[in-house]
Enzyme design. Sequence first.
Site, PDB file in Angstrom:
ATOM      1  N   TRP A   1       0.834  -1.208   0.000  1.00 44.50           N
ATOM      2  CA  TRP A   1       0.000   0.000   0.000  1.00 44.50           C
ATOM      3  C   TRP A   1       0.869   1.258   0.000  1.00 44.50           C
ATOM      4  O   TRP A   1       0.469   2.294  -0.522  1.00 44.50           O
ATOM      5  CB  TRP A   1      -0.920  -0.034   1.219  1.00 44.50           C
ATOM      6  CG  TRP A   1      -1.858   1.120   1.337  1.00 44.50           C
ATOM      7  CD1 TRP A   1      -2.976   1.374   0.595  1.00 44.50           C
ATOM      8  CD2 TRP A   1      -1.771   2.198   2.281  1.00 44.50           C
ATOM      9  NE1 TRP A   1      -3.593   2.528   1.016  1.00 44.50           N
ATOM     10  CE2 TRP A   1      -2.866   3.057   2.057  1.00 44.50           C
ATOM     11  CE3 TRP A   1      -0.871   2.507   3.292  1.00 44.50           C
ATOM     12  CZ2 TRP A   1      -3.078   4.207   2.807  1.00 44.50           C
ATOM     13  CZ3 TRP A   1      -1.084   3.648   4.044  1.00 44.50           C
ATOM     14  CH2 TRP A   1      -2.185   4.488   3.790  1.00 44.50           C
ATOM     15  N   HIS A   2       2.061   1.161   0.573  1.00 47.88           N
ATOM     16  CA  HIS A   2       2.963   2.313   0.594  1.00 47.88           C
ATOM     17  C   HIS A   2       3.761   2.445  -0.698  1.00 47.88           C
ATOM     18  O   HIS A   2       4.141   3.556  -1.074  1.00 47.88           O
ATOM     19  CB  HIS A   2       3.916   2.225   1.787  1.00 47.88           C
ATOM     20  CG  HIS A   2       3.286   2.560   3.092  1.00 47.88           C
ATOM     21  ND1 HIS A   2       2.624   1.632   3.863  1.00 47.88           N
ATOM     22  CD2 HIS A   2       3.195   3.732   3.776  1.00 47.88           C
ATOM     23  CE1 HIS A   2       2.166   2.212   4.958  1.00 47.88           C
ATOM     24  NE2 HIS A   2       2.485   3.477   4.928  1.00 47.88           N
ATOM     25  N   GLY A   3       4.065   1.314  -1.342  1.00 46.75           N
ATOM     26  CA  GLY A   3       4.791   1.417  -2.601  1.00 46.75           C
ATOM     27  C   GLY A   3       5.852   0.356  -2.780  1.00 46.75           C
ATOM     28  O   GLY A   3       5.834  -0.685  -2.124  1.00 46.75           O
TER      29      GLY A   3
END
Length: 512
Positions: A362-364
């Site tokens: 979700w953060h990358g």
Amino acid sequence: MSALEVFLNGLARQIKMPLDVLKGGFMLTSAYFFTGFFVMIPSRFQSLCHLFSVIASCTLYLSLFSLEGFVELLGMCLLVYIGARTFRSNPWMPWLLFFYAMSHFCIRLFIVQILTTNAKKFDATTPMMVLVIKLTSFAWNVYDGSKPEKEIIPELRSKTVKVFPALLEFFGFVFFFASFLVGPAFDFNDYREYISGQGVFSKPKSGKQPSRILPALKAFIGGVICMGVFIKFSKDYSYDICATREYAYEWPYWKRFLFMQTAGLVARSKFYTAWLLSEGACNLVGIGFSGYDAQGKPTWTRARNVSIIGFELAQNPKLLIDAWNMRTGAWLKNCVYLRLVKPGEKPGTLVTFTTFLVSALWHGFHLGYYLTFTVGALYSMVGRTLRRTLRPIFVPPSKLAVYKPIYDFLSWFTTWTCINFIAAPFALWSLDKSLIAWSAVGWYALAELVVVLVVMDFLGGARYVRKLGKRFGADYGGAAENIKFQGSRDTADQGVRKGKTGDDGLRNRKDE
């Protein structure tokens, strides 16, 4: 380039502040401007409220990003809306929509973070992060609403969507302007009750409503202070310095160690800024209200995304997680963690690591994220082991309870220094910089975790510690072991459960 972008570019150069950070600050504070108009809309015009949020969020987005990006967000929302409406009772629906939303978002992140050479801390993917939480939560809540009450996880029953929303109401929810940029991401039922004036938002007959001004002002001032800290110290106390040759080879160890702690605190001030300013906007518009406490005092915890004191003074990993990015933590718990645990079974290591993996995705795709979340998952397990074995020795009825202040201090110091070490790769992004920074301080936190894991779990040290604790009267089977470490993440939900409805509720919009 728009006139606004030209102005922000010039201002960023003048105050020597990163442009993407300044853009984020502009969008956060702009929500306060729109709040003044939103609360003027009469409560009975609910459709107008939904439409206002869509227009306000569209205006904020287009002032800094492209029209194509906003159309992309609209497309994601439409697909999830149609899918949830068409297959609401299908058990595969929430999983497939979760996979779609995360896949779409991950592709966008990969393009921005990996294929784009000038990746920024703040870009058009930031609002999409919040949107993914809202869309996936909505899909699960709709599916839960189609099931019999007894089949729903008890703590999720209040979130179920029984009546499917009209398209405008749905868009008003996903594009609610006060939380459009960085959250907090509310559940759909929270938004519906707020707009319709139900539940804790119902108008009291007494006519006396809790003031929105003070809780909004407190959060706003806190955000401004944290912004000042970040602007003042972010250049001189940056994690980037921890990856330099000078830091690694020329500074004495004590200086490197203390600098990493300071860099961690300064780095967090940026997140504190965003979350507090967003919380202030939500409180000012009224949706941050969460009911009344046992003494009858109004509480404003629904929009709280962080407890600064709770995080900075946490004595174990659980309290850290509970106090940080609370709404995202609630999303991971409700849409990933609890969904992977079979009824009647306890969550295992695989469930924990899967949850941390989803959080990392979700953060990358920066490798530093995966270092942070992998070690974070390990830290969570080690912390749980230590809490179960050591803490009972220093609480009543143990004879060593008198030494609890020392235990508390050491727990805090270890927790605080470990998280500053673990968080370094999250800020540095790249693998090489992260390893340089970690090696420069002797891998201290990782070494602590590995030693505890090996000694306590693999070599059976936990069993011997329990035997020693029992000699001093430690209780491993009663209240001491079962102490609930309730963190701030649960506070908002508790506030809603405790909140009064009907005459004691709130509809703090135009009538204030």
